[in-house]
Enzyme design. Sequence first.
Site: not given
Ligand code: FAD
Length: 465
Positions: A143, A186, A321, A444
Amino acid sequence: MQEFDLVVIGSGPGGYVGAIRAAQLGLKTAVVEKSKTLGGTCLNVGCIPSKALLESSEHYEFLKKEVNQHGISVKKPSLHLDTMMKRKQSIVSDLTRGIEFLFKKNKITRLEGFGKLKSNTEVEVTSGKKTEIVKAKYIVLSTGSLPIELPFAKWNQKTIVSSTEALSFDKVPKKLIVIGGGYIGLELGSVWGRLGSEVTVIEYASSICPGMDKDVREQLFKILGKQGINFKLESKVIKVESKKDSADVTFTNTKGKTETLNGDKVLVCVGRKPFTENLGLENLNIQTNSKGQIEVNIHFQTSQKNIFAIGDVIRGAMLAHKAEEEGVAVAEFIVKGFGHVNYETVPSVIYTWPEVASVGQTEETLKQENTPYNVGTFPFLANGRARALGSTEGFVKILAHKKSDKILGVHIIGARAGDLISEAVVAMEFEGNSEDLARSFHAHPTLSEALREAALGVHKRTRQM
Ligand code: FAD
């Protein structure tokens, strides 16, 4: 009642990648997502839109400041922010639709709505007034996370904003104040700075990106300063007051001096917190820790052995990742009985210009642990391709064990560092030595030769200019 082998709650990089792997391994899989689009924070309001804007703003900066050096002159470039935003949005839409396609291709059922644990084999999915309960042998909680709000700087989506709004401003703020000198602050500070904002980053710690290798973060600090970003380090924000079209930010430094700055936008980027609201964890006695992260064992199992948690909602780096690999590991654990993530080799990248990328240990952590090491460094100034590119700032630094020569950490600040770091990740995944890198062909002229030269440098064999 629909029945599945696996129900994944959340379709971010952890959830969707894990679901695809599970489906490939033969599990009947469903993904519950509360948002209209798939892909989570990363695709919708994180990695992808921020990189799209970084890329566009880099082009703008290049045209304004560097193109002349190539013997090309253009009339004063003008900015069409709405077009830049539309381009960003179409990249996001294409990619989120791409996940829909992958779900169909892998026969993954998409369940639209909010997912809540009803029992250890039932998930309730609510969408508007419609509620459905689905059954699952296994459940993955992915989530994700939400930005942390400061109690004295409540977001109003207008003058005090989070990263989500900062990806979609409808005009370039004259003055942008960023609270928090981490990578998101940044990157977004760089975007708006290049587009014309006067940017000030206020950071509580004595340096930006405190966990990063010292040499690299000091270099980044200097370079961003030269690019025009103002920094207020060791500064604690104590008050943020929203006015009609701007906000005042008051902060104190370590000497007790208080200062107030006014910005038409204040971007609060002080970290992210796991999102577990209304997930029903308490129904099943699933534990969270003091940071709100769901507690898991090495197999990502919660206190309910058939319920797993991955990604930003558990411990570790909040990176896409990292979430992806955890998703894959869970699917493989369920089907094959084993699944592994090597946390020693998780790279992290900051997509400023130049980029910063690192993997493994820093020189500071090696010193703290009394690990004997050798260092090899190489400046991009001495790399032919970097010169042709016109981006000679930065260096590569390789840390290798003094006795075994095993690579312990690689830190790069320079053009395309985010792509270059993969070579180091692969070398470390294979437990390679600096000599392995030094003796491998590098075409290179490429930027990757700087890695090879740094590896040669570990044994004082650099052919530096
Ligand atoms: P998330 O991507 O947060 O996905 C969780 C999903 O669960 C969401 O779609 C949400 O709607 C859904 N959800 C939550 N609760 C429920 C529920 N109860 N029922 C149904 N759906 C639900 N990381 C990198 O590696 N490289 C980058 O360049 C990078 N840039 C970033 C830039 C910004 C501005 C931000 C904010 C983050 C960035 N990140 C980056 C971090 C990255 O986005 C997160 O680490 C990553 O998305 C985490 O993945 P996740 O699957 O754990 O969760």
